[in-house]
Design a protein around this motif. Structure first.
Motif, short mmCIF file in Angstrom:
data_model
loop_
_atom_site.label_atom_id
_atom_site.label_comp_id
_atom_site.label_asym_id
_atom_site.label_seq_id
_atom_site.Cartn_x
_atom_site.Cartn_y
_atom_site.Cartn_z
N CYS A 151 0.81 -1.10 0.10
CA CYS A 151 0.14 0.02 -0.12
C CYS A 151 0.76 1.27 -0.01
O CYS A 151 0.74 2.17 -0.87
N VAL A 152 1.91 1.15 0.99
CA VAL A 152 2.76 2.38 1.04
C VAL A 152 3.50 2.68 -0.25
O VAL A 152 3.68 3.49 -0.92
N ARG A 153 4.11 1.54 -1.15
CA ARG A 153 4.64 1.61 -2.14
C ARG A 153 3.80 2.22 -3.24
O ARG A 153 4.42 3.07 -4.10
N LYS A 154 2.91 1.74 -3.38
CA LYS A 154 1.71 2.42 -4.27
C LYS A 154 1.52 3.74 -4.09
O LYS A 154 1.30 4.45 -5.15
N LEU B 31 8.24 6.33 -1.75
CA LEU B 31 9.15 5.79 -0.63
C LEU B 31 9.90 4.70 -1.39
O LEU B 31 9.45 3.80 -1.92
N ASP B 32 11.26 4.56 -1.28
CA ASP B 32 12.12 3.33 -1.77
C ASP B 32 11.68 1.95 -0.78
O ASP B 32 12.52 1.82 0.14
N SER C 187 3.03 7.16 6.74
CA SER C 187 2.19 7.26 5.53
C SER C 187 1.35 6.17 5.23
O SER C 187 0.79 6.08 4.41
N VAL C 188 1.13 5.34 6.26
CA VAL C 188 0.34 4.04 6.23
C VAL C 188 -1.16 4.29 6.26
O VAL C 188 -1.55 4.07 4.95
N ARG D 270 -5.84 4.23 2.69
CA ARG D 270 -7.28 4.71 2.49
C ARG D 270 -7.29 4.61 0.83
O ARG D 270 -8.37 4.72 0.20
N LYS D 271 -6.11 4.75 0.16
CA LYS D 271 -6.33 4.74 -1.34
C LYS D 271 -6.61 3.40 -1.80
O LYS D 271 -7.17 3.39 -2.84
N VAL D 272 -6.19 2.29 -1.00
CA VAL D 272 -6.52 0.96 -1.57
C VAL D 272 -8.22 0.80 -1.44
O VAL D 272 -8.82 0.30 -2.40
#
Lengths: 462, 462
Positions: free
Chosen positions: A259-262, A266-267, A324-325, A330-332
């Motif tokens: 989720c965070v990657r999408k 962030l790397d 940012s979690v 919420r975007k998912v």
């Protein structure tokens, strides 16, 4: 609808500018972080314990329920006016009354925002450890009522561990002092600790005596990426067995990382299926050695990559992953049920595997992250309420998760409390005799069931 | 005299070998460290929560008071059978049920002796910090009931801070579980912390879930002799302001040092008018630096001599000074009233000066030592009861000491509890509304006033 007569009494007590029954105002105080909504009849903003005492006395004689509220940032509905009545907001009482550098004590009013106190004490080299995610807006009164936690609890304990004493208005309107400013005290029952975490059902907090610590000299933040959740979970146990209790031991599972990657830039390498954010604090030299030792300890457990912050900016960069979690999730999916189960630390891997099984069986995404160091897992069941059948799936999954948690010797809530959202599950966790003992306390202290009725196990008392 | 019928019921419950109404046996359970004596009607030694439950149910229906007792080492009469009835001894329940090295948790029965647990966990590299002076014989059940303290509380906190959960038999005989084995938990009221320190008036503890810590790697003991009590007291504040929280910060005043010098062959120069025993623990390298820093901090405060232990034997030699206090005092005067007031740390010098004034005014020797690090002073009023007028002088002095303590924002008891000896002074410390709130809890949970009646503020309920 509130009677004009009652409205007049309230205005006499707190001043007319501090009372409102306007619909627009009522809506502002009708919700919290649960996204549930209940409209109060009136909102009052008292400025003192004396005013709160008068409000409660009136509420008892008129049989009007009173719902205390800080910032309304709770996750379980503790401040929601589920049966209308009065919402009593403590935000006007927002003074830091005293910071005592000799005795490492602060005295504050309940409306002080957590971070405001933290920054004030850090300026004089002191430290208030509890750090709920809401610390930028939640109030200390709310933190005390719910016994808030946060990442630093692994090493430093929860809100309860920092509350030495309180001034409280009892459900019937008496103003009492509990505890005091000494580090020890055993005169009478410990009403302080009874009040902490009682979710506003046993009294309204009007003053808080807080224990502070010296501010640790330095801290060191590390991000360790693992190729499996099992590796990360074993890392947690191995670090503690290695006699190091870090300040924080946060974890995120593969779905959370995805989720965070999408959602961010962030790397986070694709090989990372779990991660730990580990922070140690204290003596500058000691924490260097601890960080090195932690690297050694986790090395055999499938480490994909390790980043150790050399500067405050690099530490902040690591914490960005964790911060940012919520937004990423919420975007998912638009809706999430955010539970905060807690199991004995060593049971975290088994618990995660069980949750993965439940997610697969109900075909509902479940995202796990949180405070692995004390076994406190934030379990987020992700759905879209608008899709028919999704709510039901979520509810079934949650009940199964609670069941599995209790089977592993855990609890349904490590830091969010019961409120209204977990109240239906109370009989799964507490035995009837313990609930009866608690209800006896509530009924004795609040015979008219005026103060925050219907919360915790008390739904059937309404 | 106990009715034969009741005796038969008790024998049926616990087995006849575990019940006695013989006068010789009753005498053994009639006293504690207060030197007061009250004869029970019967002594029972139950072996399980179930048996205790049956005893309490019978006691309620027959209206017989029940006085729970561990080792009877309390200083305030918490276990004394002041109205006859049943003394219920928990010593048979003495199993360490589990030491969980992964989760740093121990589960024990109430009759386990404090030191027995400490040694058992230290064997596996773990640590149970609370260390009341009675630890060689006091039981953990008693420690929990009284919320015992000890020298290490400065850094590590009191018994309450290590109790995660309990099994308790309620006054009416229900067996309830409170808390659990997780590091966090906020489901329902915190009955665990309410029970700790409730002095056996709200339930009988039958199982204890204890939080452990990793055993510190090393410790360093220092003895610092000062030319004035003010120097020692300032030393305490200066160390804490210097951001070091030692494990222990024990102090002894001039009279205490005199007593020890007279009664032992310990080397305590005549110029020493006060002393501090300071111990730091943790990382071996860090504590060396802390010890050096402490020496620097106290240097300008009138130091007569400093000894830093290089070996365990030397550390033990330093602790001998502290351990020989009680026996030494007894040689000066046969009777002592041992109070344990607690003031905010910075008020210790003022408190000591006030006590010296009270001692001079009433012409009664008062000896002060104790846990300066958390402001917890053991005030020993030394008299000979046999001398007419001495008791009255002691009582007047104690009441004045309590008054002065409260004026400085302190409490009458840091760790000994209220029991019966401090009960008369309760109205000096707690406001009537707070006492009413506590009494409401007691009356609701123990409607027949069966369990340890007459303790704390409850004298008027008998």
């Amino acid at each position: 609808m509130i009677e004009p007569r009652i409205l007049r009494i309230l205005k006499d007590i707190v001043g007319k500018e501090n009372v409102s029954a306007d619909r627009a105002d009522l809506i502002c105080y009708s919700y919290d972080a649960t996204q549930q909504q209940f409209l109060p009849d009136v909102v009052v903003h008292p400025g003192s314990a004396h005013e709160i005492s008068l409000i409660l006395k009136m509420a008892n004689s008129e049989k009007i329920p009173v719902f205390p509220r800080g910032a309304g940032s709770g996750f379980t509905g503790g401040s929601l006016p589920i049966s209308g009545g009065i919402v009593l907001v403590t935000r006007r009482m927002e003074q830091i009354l005293r910071i005592d550098e000799d005795n490492l004590v602060a005295v504050v009013e309940p409306g002080v925002v957590t971070e405001v106190l933290q920054q004030a004490v850090e300026k004089v080299g002191l430290f208030y450890p509890p750090d709920p995610a809401s610390l930028k807006f939640s109030t200390l009164g709310g933190n005390v009522a719910e016994c808030a936690g946060g990442p630093r609890c692994v090493k430093y304990g929860v809100t309860k561990d920092y509350i030495l004493g309180l001034e409280v208005v009892t459900p019937q309107g008496d103003i009492i002092k509990t505890g005091g400013e000494t580090m020890k005290g055993v005169v009478g029952y410990d009403l302080t600790k009874l009040m902490v975490g009682s979710e506003g059902t046993l009294g309204i907090i009007t003053k808080i005596i807080i224990k502070l610590l010296p501010l640790p000299e330095a801290k060191k933040t590390m991000l360790v990426l693992f190729d499996s959740i099992d590796g990360a979970a074993k890392g947690v146990s191995a670090i503690i067995r290695g006699k190091i209790i870090p300040t924080t031991l946060e974890f995120m599972d593969a779905t959370t990382i995805d989720c965070v990657r999408k959602a961010t830039n962030l790397d986070l390498p694709a090989a990372a299926k779990a991660l730990l954010i580990i922070e140690v604090d204290g003596d500058a030299d000691l924490i260097e050695r601890q960080a090195a030792r932690i690297q050694e300890i986790v090395a055999p457990l499938g480490v994909v990559a390790t980043r150790i912050a050399a500067t405050a900016a690099e530490s902040d960069e690591i914490w960005k992953v964790r911060r940012s979690v919520s937004a990423s999730l919420r975007k998912v999916n638009p809706d999430k049920f955010n539970e905060d189960i807690c199991v004995p630390r060593s049971k975290v891997p088994e618990m995660i595997r069980t949750i993965e099984g439940i997610a697969a069986r109900h075909q509902v995404p479940i995202v796990n992250f949180g405070h692995a160091g004390d076994g406190n897992i934030h379990v987020n069941v992700m759905i879209d309420r608008a899709v028919s059948g999704e709510m039901e799936k979520a509810e079934m999954a949650i009940e199964e998760i609670f069941g599995a948690t209790l089977k592993l010797g855990g609890t349904m809530s490590g830091e969010h409390g019961v409120g209204i959202t977990k109240a239906p599950y109370i009989p799964m966790e507490l035995d009837p005799a313990a609930v009866a003992y608690m209800k006896t306390i509530k009924a004795a202290l609040d015979p008219n069931n005026i103060l925050n009725p219907g919360k915790i196990f008390l739904a059937d008392q309404n």
